[in-house]
Design a protein around this motif. Structure first.
Motif, short mmCIF file in Angstrom:
data_model
loop_
_atom_site.label_atom_id
_atom_site.label_comp_id
_atom_site.label_asym_id
_atom_site.label_seq_id
_atom_site.Cartn_x
_atom_site.Cartn_y
_atom_site.Cartn_z
N MET B 111 0.83 -1.21 0.00
CA MET B 111 0.00 0.00 0.00
C MET B 111 0.87 1.25 0.00
O MET B 111 0.36 2.37 0.10
CB MET B 111 -0.90 -0.01 1.24
CG MET B 111 -1.97 -1.07 1.14
SD MET B 111 -3.52 -0.39 1.72
CE MET B 111 -4.69 -1.46 0.95
N GLY B 112 2.19 1.06 -0.04
CA GLY B 112 3.10 2.20 0.01
C GLY B 112 3.25 2.76 1.41
O GLY B 112 3.65 3.91 1.59
N GLY B 113 2.94 1.94 2.43
CA GLY B 113 2.90 2.44 3.80
C GLY B 113 4.17 2.19 4.60
O GLY B 113 5.10 1.53 4.15
N ILE B 114 4.15 2.72 5.81
CA ILE B 114 5.25 2.58 6.77
C ILE B 114 4.77 1.64 7.88
O ILE B 114 3.85 1.99 8.62
CB ILE B 114 5.59 3.95 7.42
CG1 ILE B 114 5.84 5.01 6.34
CG2 ILE B 114 6.78 3.82 8.36
CD1 ILE B 114 5.72 6.45 6.87
N GLY B 226 8.10 0.00 -1.94
CA GLY B 226 6.71 0.44 -1.87
C GLY B 226 6.62 1.94 -1.62
O GLY B 226 5.80 2.64 -2.22
N ARG B 227 7.48 2.41 -0.71
CA ARG B 227 7.50 3.86 -0.41
C ARG B 227 7.91 4.66 -1.64
O ARG B 227 7.36 5.72 -1.92
CB ARG B 227 8.47 4.15 0.75
CG ARG B 227 8.06 3.58 2.09
CD ARG B 227 6.82 4.18 2.66
NE ARG B 227 6.99 5.58 3.03
CZ ARG B 227 6.00 6.44 3.17
NH1 ARG B 227 4.76 6.05 2.97
NH2 ARG B 227 6.24 7.69 3.51
N SER B 235 -2.05 1.55 -8.85
CA SER B 235 -2.54 0.44 -8.03
C SER B 235 -1.36 -0.44 -7.68
O SER B 235 -0.34 -0.43 -8.38
CB SER B 235 -3.60 -0.37 -8.79
OG SER B 235 -3.01 -1.07 -9.87
N MET B 236 -1.50 -1.18 -6.59
CA MET B 236 -0.39 -2.06 -6.19
C MET B 236 -0.91 -3.21 -5.33
O MET B 236 -1.93 -3.09 -4.65
CB MET B 236 0.69 -1.27 -5.43
CG MET B 236 1.99 -2.01 -5.29
SD MET B 236 3.43 -0.88 -5.24
CE MET B 236 3.34 -0.23 -3.59
#
Lengths: 344, 344
Positions: B111-114, B226-227, B235-236
């Protein structure tokens, strides 16, 4: 690591003692029992260092995380296994789902919080039917509806045993979560409702006796009472391991002692009936039976009137002292020992 | 319900087909397979209605919850069972702990998150030693240290099988989580790194072959990638079920089709070696093997330069189309079918 420990395992499987054995490399290995069981293991495995954003980590009913200007976030999780925590021949899938959800919600209640979101992981066995899965979720959803919780995520897989892990995210007004460490010397100790009901139900099932097994199969978390008590209590925990173990958690985290008046502990009527028929002491059902999901809390005597005005049914069963932990029964004082441990 | 499905079960246990049977009341019951398996079950059991505070519920790698003015909260969970997802004779406890944590972190990465906080539930078997428990947690902590995660809560109990449930809480800049539903018609489809490495390792273990089984035993989540991709991808998803299944998740959630160029899919070198020795098509390892934990994403062609400048190694393997889902291999086009399902 472990926020609460539900004493639900006793009776379902014999906790077969493992033998000391050699590791793969021939070295001696240590049994979990050898280091003092479950709680010693949790202390060993988990860090209690400060973590940014974490107001309370390991060692309470829930972890408390910073959220926004108004609320803190509460997070709690429980892992429940077929054979260890429930049996499909004693409970319907709906009852299992319901109880699993209630046991988690109870941890949010024990902090005075509002449960909000649930994450449900399930391993289904190969012969678990779609209808049974529907029932399991119907049971969880019944509990969710009761407490205002929504299932918003999870995981499903296939396994050799029906396995359920539930995690609940809740919230509580900033800085007001009722912790185990908040007890003060001189506080009164009280418990909501009555105790021993879950163990009585389990004993009835195990021994084929008639009796009110409903509280064992379908317990209810005390979220509303937790909310009402939050402004007045100094510390709180849910009675999930048996009263003895749970009051000791409060004492340990608050670095204080306690004197419990065993004769004052409110016993569930069926607990007395079942215990009498089996020649047991019903007090044992309350002290180490677990899974009653009542709220055990401490408060300043000066708040008694305010607590009475909330309408929450409670009984004062003792007081917080400097160091010694005593249980007085019929004027005989004995050292208070802990509750159930999954590894013994 | 289920955010990701790790295709890790194949090979560890035979998914024995259960037979249609009568319920306790004599009624017909339905096998989970009969309704279409795991994903159909998830759709059946879970509500996809809007819930206050929930920006994205069931149907993506993580649930996305409202947090504060700067960040959204990401939450993902996975349940892993001995025999189904790992074997103690093939993996050390440290490898099991490490992989369990990485597989969850991978959902935050997708989700591109940390990733921030982990909640770990473990059921230990009676003969699991303290040293093994230490190793299991050392493996989890190694992964936590790599990704900046702290274990802040959980549950321990005793069970017949070693069972692990991990839940990770992460965060992502408000409104920027990369969802499965964000693909646009005409987007290029790309994947990071190379695929088929986990299945190749599993095949090597199952067939007693030499080869690089490290990526199977100790995978690494692509949080950093991702980041870096987050600002540019539409989308991922993480490749956890096999590329075929995972791209179909993106198509389903985006209501679009896809054309994949099978010959462009980057295959891990060992996957080709092991497949050749076993007479398999290495492409199958990539398409349905699962557990590679690479990132599969779609993006507008105009962003290609920007993505190249991130330094993330990626390969374009197809494009998003209106409806049809095709896999072209050596100029032969075949319908694209889904990946691994735990219930078949």
């Amino acid at each position: 690591m472990r926020h609460i420990c539900h004493g639900v395992c006793q009776g379902y499987t014999g906790c077969s003692g493992s033998v000391r054995k050699k590791g793969a490399g021939g070295e001696d290995t240590t049994r979990i029992e050898d280091i003092g069981g479950e709680f010693a293991l949790i202390h060993r495995l988990t860090s209690r260092k400060e973590i940014p954003g974490v107001l309370k980590g390991v060692g309470d009913d829930c972890a408390v995380l910073r959220y926004d200007d108004e609320f803190d976030l509460l997070i709690t999780t429980d892992l429940l296994l077929e054979g260890t925590h429930f049996r499909l021949d004693w409970s319907t899938p709906a009852q299992i789902g319901n109880k699993a959800m209630e046991s988690n919600v109870s941890d949010i209640a024990a902090m005075g919080g509002i449960p909000r979101y649930a994450f449900v992981s399930v391993a289904f066995t190969g012969d678990f039917s779609v209808e049974q899965a529907d029932e399991l979720y119907a049971g969880m959803n019944k509990s969710c509806d009761r407490h205002g919780v929504s299932i918003v995520g999870g995981d499903t897989t296939k396994g050799a045993l029906l396995t359920l892990n539930i995690l609940i995210v809740g919230m509580v007004e900033k800085g007001t979560a009722l912790l185990r460490c908040g007890a003060l010397c001189g506080d009164l100790v009280a418990v909501t409702g009555s105790l021993g009901k879950s163990e009585a139900g389990l004993q009835a099932l195990q021994n084929g006796l008639e009796g009110n097994i409903q509280p064992h199969l379908e317990p209810t978390a005390r979220t509303e009472w937790g909310r009402l008590l939050r402004p007045y209590a100094n510390s709180m925990i849910d009675v999930s391991d048996g009263l003895a173990g749970d009051i000791i958690h409060i004492c340990d985290e608050s670095n204080l002692g306690v004197e419990i008046d065993g004769d004052a502990i409110p016993l569930f009527e069926t607990a007395m009936e079942i215990a009498a028929r089996l020649g047991h002491d019903p007090l044992d059902y309350a002290l180490s039976g677990g899974e009653d999901f009542e709220l055990l809390f401490t408060f300043s005597k000066s708040k008694t009137d305010l607590i009475q005005k909330t309408g929450v049914p409670f009984t004062v069963i003792g007081k917080i002292t400097e160091a010694t932990r005593l249980l007085r029964v019929k004027r005989r004082a004995v050292p208070l020992k802990g509750g159930y441990d999954h590894f013994f």
